[in-house]
Design an enzyme around this catalytic site. Sequence first.
Site, short mmCIF file in Angstrom:
data_model
loop_
_atom_site.label_atom_id
_atom_site.label_comp_id
_atom_site.label_asym_id
_atom_site.label_seq_id
_atom_site.Cartn_x
_atom_site.Cartn_y
_atom_site.Cartn_z
N GLY A 11 0.85 -1.18 0.00
CA GLY A 11 0.00 0.00 0.00
C GLY A 11 0.88 1.23 0.00
N MET A 15 1.24 7.80 2.80
CA MET A 15 1.66 7.31 4.11
C MET A 15 2.51 6.05 3.99
SD MET A 15 0.79 9.12 6.81
CE MET A 15 0.67 7.95 8.17
N ASN A 34 2.51 -2.84 -4.13
CA ASN A 34 1.29 -2.06 -4.31
C ASN A 34 0.41 -2.79 -5.31
OD1 ASN A 34 0.11 0.71 -3.54
ND2 ASN A 34 -0.23 0.63 -5.74
N SER A 36 -1.09 -1.66 -7.83
CA SER A 36 -0.60 -1.30 -9.17
C SER A 36 0.93 -1.22 -9.10
CB SER A 36 -1.19 0.04 -9.62
OG SER A 36 -0.89 1.05 -8.70
N VAL A 76 -3.33 0.57 3.77
CA VAL A 76 -4.42 0.79 2.82
C VAL A 76 -5.61 1.37 3.56
CG1 VAL A 76 -3.64 -1.08 1.33
CG2 VAL A 76 -5.38 -1.55 3.07
N SER A 130 0.57 8.25 14.07
CA SER A 130 0.17 9.64 14.00
C SER A 130 1.35 10.52 13.58
CB SER A 130 -0.35 10.12 15.36
OG SER A 130 -0.69 11.50 15.30
N GLY A 132 0.89 12.27 10.27
CA GLY A 132 0.67 12.59 8.87
C GLY A 132 1.81 12.12 8.00
N LYS A 184 -5.17 5.24 19.47
CA LYS A 184 -5.06 6.17 18.33
C LYS A 184 -6.39 6.87 18.09
CE LYS A 184 -3.29 8.07 14.59
NZ LYS A 184 -4.41 8.48 13.74
N HIS A 187 -6.66 9.50 20.69
CA HIS A 187 -5.71 10.56 20.29
C HIS A 187 -6.37 11.49 19.29
CE1 HIS A 187 -2.99 12.11 17.19
NE2 HIS A 187 -2.06 12.23 18.12
N ASN A 188 -7.03 10.92 18.28
CA ASN A 188 -7.66 11.74 17.26
C ASN A 188 -8.85 12.52 17.81
OD1 ASN A 188 -5.79 10.43 15.65
ND2 ASN A 188 -7.21 10.08 13.97
N GLU A 191 -7.46 15.40 19.46
CA GLU A 191 -7.03 16.31 18.38
C GLU A 191 -8.19 17.16 17.89
OE1 GLU A 191 -6.05 15.42 13.76
OE2 GLU A 191 -4.83 14.31 15.20
N ARG A 289 -17.99 20.55 13.73
CA ARG A 289 -17.66 20.27 12.33
C ARG A 289 -18.91 19.91 11.53
NH1 ARG A 289 -11.84 17.15 11.67
NH2 ARG A 289 -10.72 18.22 13.34
#
Length: 476
Positions: A11, A15, A34, A36, A76, A130, A132, A184, A187-188, A191, A289
């Site tokens: 993948g 990232m 991957n 492809s 992925v 985490s 990015g 995680k 964590h988000n 955030e 949001r």
Amino acid sequence: MTELARIGVTGLAVMGRNLARNLARHGHPVAVHNRSYSRTKELVEEFGHEGTFFPAETAEQFVASLERPRRLVIMVKAGGPTDAVIDEFAPLLEPGDMIVDGGNAHFADTRRREAALRERGIHFVGAGISGGEEGALHGPSIMPGGSPESYEALGPLLEDISAKVDGVPCCTHVGPDGAGHFVKMVHNGIEYADMQLIAEAYDLLRRGAGMEPGEIAEVFRGWNEGRLGSYLIEITAEVLAHTDAATGKPFVDVVTDQAEQKGTGRWTVQIALDLGVPVSGIAEAVFARSLSGDAGLRTAARELPGPSGALAEPAYSLVADVEQALYASKIVAYAQGFNQIQAGSAEYGWSIDPGAMSTIWRGGCIIRAKFLDRIKQAYDAAPNLPSLLVDEYFLDAVRGAQDAWRRVVVTATQLGIPAPGFSSALAYYDGLRAERLPAALVQGQRDFFGAHTYRRVDREGAFHVLWGGDRSEVAS
């Protein structure tokens, strides 16, 4: 003897590609694959000089290029695509091999996958990552779950490529099965709350104090040098200082005010409800949001009347108050998040160390901040701390911020500036410290319409009032 890859990544979107490059840069031969093959070739052609890559065109070639025990990292999209990749590779693996899911999977899916693969002797590791795309390349915060045996073989590699703070890797074994992805997720959620609070601070300074984005950027730069120092405060200053090249206007004024989300914040709130843990600050951030994105509803309600007041305090006074309110509300958001981690750990038998989580969040991740050192110290001193708000340092910080915090919420209300993050954090704080809550009335209502019973303050047992009869009390 033919050289083999120590680890493989399948993948190769941004990232996955950057994680593979990070591994190679640290001297770990890495197999890359991957769906492809063109993307695999592009990676090796462009970055092959950074380390040793083993490009594989097929799943069989990919697995064959890995040393035993095989370490296979999936990068992925969460959900069906992850299951499809697992179904493709699991039959090619042997007992003792491991599959690592580095995506933002729901922890319940991770638990299901871990249990199914465990029956086949294959270790499944749900690893929250985490930071990015930049973190993936230069050093993320990594939150791996799974068996202790899998971490023995995988942990040294992950710790090697993770961010480091004071020489300490921002990676540790979180706990069994879905523990890593659960942490995680929270964590988000934190955030989301942190970003909402920062946005409210900006809005108050912009509309309440009449400051321009460039001026507010300088305020945030100043805050970043103090106790609010963090990655999010740092990038906020950069965004506010940026000018749109096409129009010459402040960048923030040409961006639509409709925030998007990918689901982890929403999951945090949903699971908190299941666990019975109040995470009102995170919930308000998620709903803010959602409200921002409902353009039709907002347009229809645009003519709703608002207040006609003006700011009575000078701008410099509001700036100081907002800094206090932001810090206090941030403490509440983290306190709620850590309480959810503790509740999840108890519910699922994970034995998560909250102090260790604050340690690995100090670098690499999006919520990295100076005050995470204070959180680590709080849990080191009291591993079973019921709330960050009762730790001596944070208690003093909130005590000192309290009056300003209340003034900010009042000012926002008087000016008609929505501040759900600040307001809900203060309401949570006041709810915790209240000697009596109106829940007693709620229990009376529930007993009246549904005979749900109640408990008394003066004796043990559950009771019910015969509301439709003589209103006498009976034990239940």
